[in-house]
Enzyme design. Sequence first.
Site, mmCIF file in Angstrom:
data_model
loop_
_atom_site.group_PDB
_atom_site.id
_atom_site.type_symbol
_atom_site.label_atom_id
_atom_site.label_comp_id
_atom_site.label_asym_id
_atom_site.label_seq_id
_atom_site.Cartn_x
_atom_site.Cartn_y
_atom_site.Cartn_z
ATOM 1 N N THR A 85 -9.010 -3.679 -0.589
ATOM 2 C CA THR A 85 -10.390 -4.108 -0.830
ATOM 3 C C THR A 85 -10.561 -4.612 -2.258
ATOM 4 O O THR A 85 -11.474 -5.388 -2.533
ATOM 5 C CB THR A 85 -11.388 -2.956 -0.574
ATOM 6 O OG1 THR A 85 -10.872 -1.761 -1.154
ATOM 7 C CG2 THR A 85 -11.611 -2.749 0.911
ATOM 8 N N LYS A 135 -4.261 -0.033 -8.709
ATOM 9 C CA LYS A 135 -4.389 0.615 -7.407
ATOM 10 C C LYS A 135 -3.522 1.865 -7.444
ATOM 11 O O LYS A 135 -2.745 2.044 -8.377
ATOM 12 C CB LYS A 135 -3.965 -0.322 -6.274
ATOM 13 C CG LYS A 135 -2.588 -0.970 -6.490
ATOM 14 C CD LYS A 135 -2.234 -1.940 -5.364
ATOM 15 C CE LYS A 135 -2.831 -3.323 -5.528
ATOM 16 N NZ LYS A 135 -3.611 -3.808 -4.407
ATOM 17 N N ARG A 136 -3.665 2.736 -6.435
ATOM 18 C CA ARG A 136 -2.789 3.896 -6.392
ATOM 19 C C ARG A 136 -1.322 3.449 -6.456
ATOM 20 O O ARG A 136 -0.968 2.385 -5.927
ATOM 21 C CB ARG A 136 -3.047 4.703 -5.111
ATOM 22 C CG ARG A 136 -4.354 5.466 -5.151
ATOM 23 C CD ARG A 136 -4.379 6.464 -6.278
ATOM 24 N NE ARG A 136 -3.482 7.567 -6.019
ATOM 25 C CZ ARG A 136 -3.862 8.770 -5.618
ATOM 26 N NH1 ARG A 136 -5.151 9.025 -5.446
ATOM 27 N NH2 ARG A 136 -2.993 9.711 -5.391
ATOM 28 N N LYS A 161 -12.657 -7.836 -4.483
ATOM 29 C CA LYS A 161 -13.439 -7.684 -5.725
ATOM 30 C C LYS A 161 -12.972 -8.683 -6.783
ATOM 31 O O LYS A 161 -13.788 -9.308 -7.468
ATOM 32 C CB LYS A 161 -13.300 -6.250 -6.264
ATOM 33 C CG LYS A 161 -13.894 -5.207 -5.330
ATOM 34 C CD LYS A 161 -13.475 -3.775 -5.669
ATOM 35 C CE LYS A 161 -13.743 -2.871 -4.466
ATOM 36 N NZ LYS A 161 -13.156 -1.522 -4.615
ATOM 37 N N HIS A 220 -6.808 3.773 9.151
ATOM 38 C CA HIS A 220 -6.560 3.079 7.878
ATOM 39 C C HIS A 220 -5.088 2.928 7.545
ATOM 40 O O HIS A 220 -4.753 2.518 6.431
ATOM 41 C CB HIS A 220 -7.223 3.824 6.719
ATOM 42 C CG HIS A 220 -8.708 3.895 6.797
ATOM 43 N ND1 HIS A 220 -9.536 2.993 6.167
ATOM 44 C CD2 HIS A 220 -9.523 4.744 7.448
ATOM 45 C CE1 HIS A 220 -10.805 3.304 6.411
ATOM 46 N NE2 HIS A 220 -10.820 4.380 7.193
ATOM 47 N N LYS A 267 3.143 -0.372 -2.036
ATOM 48 C CA LYS A 267 2.312 -1.330 -2.775
ATOM 49 C C LYS A 267 3.143 -2.132 -3.784
ATOM 50 O O LYS A 267 2.689 -3.101 -4.356
ATOM 51 C CB LYS A 267 1.173 -0.612 -3.481
ATOM 52 C CG LYS A 267 0.153 0.029 -2.520
ATOM 53 C CD LYS A 267 -0.945 0.740 -3.287
ATOM 54 C CE LYS A 267 -1.866 1.566 -2.388
ATOM 55 N NZ LYS A 267 -2.868 0.730 -1.691
HETATM 56 C C1 26M Z 1 -3.918 12.980 3.790
HETATM 57 C C2 26M Z 1 -3.472 14.265 3.918
HETATM 58 C C3 26M Z 1 -3.760 15.230 2.968
HETATM 59 C C4 26M Z 1 -4.536 14.857 1.889
HETATM 60 C C5 26M Z 1 -4.995 13.566 1.763
HETATM 61 C C6 26M Z 1 -4.679 12.622 2.724
HETATM 62 C C7 26M Z 1 -5.153 11.231 2.584
HETATM 63 C C8 26M Z 1 -6.232 10.923 1.765
HETATM 64 C C9 26M Z 1 -6.637 9.626 1.612
HETATM 65 C C10 26M Z 1 -4.516 10.212 3.251
HETATM 66 C C11 26M Z 1 -4.941 8.915 3.106
HETATM 67 C C12 26M Z 1 -5.999 8.619 2.275
HETATM 68 O O1 26M Z 1 -6.437 7.360 2.073
HETATM 69 C C13 26M Z 1 -5.689 6.289 2.520
HETATM 70 C C14 26M Z 1 -6.314 5.013 2.066
HETATM 71 O O2 26M Z 1 -6.978 4.944 1.039
HETATM 72 N N1 26M Z 1 -6.119 3.975 2.841
HETATM 73 C C15 26M Z 1 -6.619 2.677 2.463
HETATM 74 O O3 26M Z 1 -7.847 2.444 3.119
HETATM 75 C C16 26M Z 1 -8.449 1.267 2.629
HETATM 76 C C17 26M Z 1 -9.812 1.153 3.295
HETATM 77 O O4 26M Z 1 -9.687 0.858 4.636
HETATM 78 C C18 26M Z 1 -7.581 0.066 2.923
HETATM 79 O O5 26M Z 1 -8.187 -1.052 2.323
HETATM 80 C C19 26M Z 1 -6.181 0.270 2.359
HETATM 81 O O6 26M Z 1 -5.345 -0.777 2.754
HETATM 82 C C20 26M Z 1 -5.622 1.588 2.837
HETATM 83 O O7 26M Z 1 -4.386 1.860 2.221
#
Ligand code: 26M
Length: 824
Positions: free
Chosen positions: A667, A556-557, A671, A363, A562
Amino acid sequence: AWKKHSAREFKTKEEFENEAVRHIETTLARSLFNCDEAAAYAGTALAFRDRLVIEWNKTQQRQTFADQKRVYYLSLEFLMGRALDNAMLNVGLKDVAKEGLADLGFRMEDIISQERDAALGNGGLGRLAACFLDSLASLNYPAWGYALRYRYGIFKQEIVDGYQVEVPDYWLDFNPWEFPRHDVTVDINFYGSVSQYVDDDGKQRTVWDNGEIVTAVAYDAPIPGYGTTTTNNLRLWSSKASHGEFDFTKFNSGEYEQSVADQQRAETISAVLYPNDSLERGKELRLKQQYFWCAASLFDIVRRFKKSKKPWKDFANQVAIQLNDTHPTLAIPELQRILVDLEGLGWDEAWTIVQATFGYTNHTVLPEALEKWSVPLIQHLLPRHLQIIYEINSQFLQYVEKSFPKEKDILGRVSIIEESQPKMVRMAYLAVIGSHKVNGVAELHSDLIKTTIFKDFVKIYGPDKFTNVTNGITPRRWLHQANPKLSELIASKLGGYEYLRDLTLLHKLEAFVDDKDFRKDFQAIKYANKVRLAQYILEHNGVKVNPAALFDVQVKRIHEYKRQQLNIFGVIHRYLEIKAMSAEQKKKVQPRVSIFGGKAAPGYWMAKTVIHLVNQVGKVINADKEVGDLLKVVFLEDYNVSKAEIIVPGSDISEHISTAGTEASGTSNMKFVLNGGLVIGTCDGANIEITREVGEENIFLFGNLAEDVEDLREAHHKQGFELDPLLKRVFETIRSGTFGDAGQFSALVDSIVDHGDYYLVSDDFKSYIDTQNLIDQSYAKQEEWVTKTILSVARMGFFSSDRCIDEYAEMIWNIEPLKPETNG
Ligand code: 26M
């Protein structure tokens, strides 16, 4: 005698009322005299839960007897949101319940909003997992999700004096959707030591023991499909001390405190979701979470397989496991350990099974987000797994060496072990090596991983191991549930709701693009959704906004890549322009409401600064009488799934403006368009495919391309760069203290002016401003705008998560649906 279940069916509102009231009086032991909204929610939820449970049991039984392949989706995050509305719509009895609740004196919206979000995720990755569960069930695939049952989900965000404050999200007070399975437990080992012995057959065997044991307890939640009775399972593991509540031997010998401490230590593993969504911090507890969850899930999957009494060579024909990012990568050495150490298979035989079982979804390409764990930490916590990882690596490197004898550097580049101080395990490489397929989440992203982070692996394994599955969203939650009026209007034109099960049918809407009544209804629905959002803003921010203004949304985050900073700098620019206008000129301005929302990781200072700036800018602009309705700026507190369901339908334009090449997919862009909004975006992630589908005349693209980013950054470094003059003026305004003490924002400004502008805010600023002006002009021509939005909705069929799941099923999992028997 046990053949019949006692399904508590209800078909009429009276029958529903009976069921809800029965639950309120008996299950909750509450008198109807003090039935408040919370009790009415509970009664309603329990009545629908009964319906789900029957189908859930049947589905599980059917899947067991069918003896076909299942998929297991391993994700540390499932951002489910609320369950009741979804359950009512899937069972198809929401209207019945609404009438019943009205009889009891309640409004459906009030009852629905009693439920707390299940917020077991950070953002896109977690919400994608939730959409996938919905599609898997709706398409009748035999599938389970596995995750952790965090006591605290993602923190609740409060805005205090313009700053983000994190408040714990304790969501389990009343959760009717989960079923504890105290009989389904797995003991998980940590630390300890590895020893070798020779077994009765003279085989060399390895054992890992003498460590700390923590027990995993299963909690299950039903996942109903839409328009089908298939109800899949989401299994969440909760950690508890292996000796039960507390250790009585210790208790009796006066070590009470130690006993309680042990208990707490065990429970800490599933206590809290890590709130980062990009930065890897290498905390031991996080690694413990990952192993605890992987080991419990694999034990469960293997236990189920062994019940079938099939030979091990059939494992990968019965089981597909998808790794949602690298977070579950330890499942790879864990399955190898189970097969070799516990089941006595040979290494090669086991490894063939492992590779055939796993698929890995990437991702991100952001280097700071790629997971690495230090070798000493893994050695300490999981000594046997470290040995296995080294063995996997050694065999892999031998193979690479043989295939590329002349390439000296390749071994160091592709080794799972990074030769740093301390040494690190590169989890993404382990995931690639241990899987049969690796996929990115949008076309550009899948191309990028093949040319950047996994370039060498494409050479080693060939290009076929790498593929693309463009993300999707479930139209059930993101259209039917969030925007019932639009969903109904579409159904009235397409002759029913079949399009919710095959979203490509939306294309038939194109035929109505010139239908006057349809256009009027479509527009009226958007307006009503904006009125609702305006009401929400008034209630929560105390800012009165005009629903006729253009609603510009970025939710979004919060992250530098971003580029919410680009948006807020653009807002400041707009403010300066308005301030310089004569009364005459102001009459021509398109009124706009800039809406922001999103959480910053608690330790991410730059992101928190952006939130603060947005709030400060809002405070100044919203109070400026010279600006009035021409521009309003609000930051919506605590953005989450249930709030997205209100915000998304109320937007005219939404911003997806990441530096090209950084957003894997996105995503929410899908929406917004599905709900009749347009996008301003960069050529990044799924924006590109959205453009392909809706046509470039229906999207507002701007900015530099991914292929030029590297060169621009290099140029910044080598010869420096000239700050965009309009951006310069914005910075001068900030520095002059217009939005409060400028020192508070200096890190943000400096990151661009003095530190190379890594995310190319200045490079894209002019093009962003020009495009926003184009949007104003376009919005003023309402008829053209409505045409754009209708055509866009009609062309969004591709972005259903159903399409996406079918692609995974065919290309990666090799599984077939299992249809429930249908009546008549
Ligand atoms: C990593 C290390 C320690 C704790 C948490 C994390 C971690 C948690 C969530 C790292 C990444 C995380 O999520 C990343 C994310 O949300 N990526 C997004 O994924 C979506 C679905 O594929 C994409 O649409 C987004 O572009 C992408 O940023």
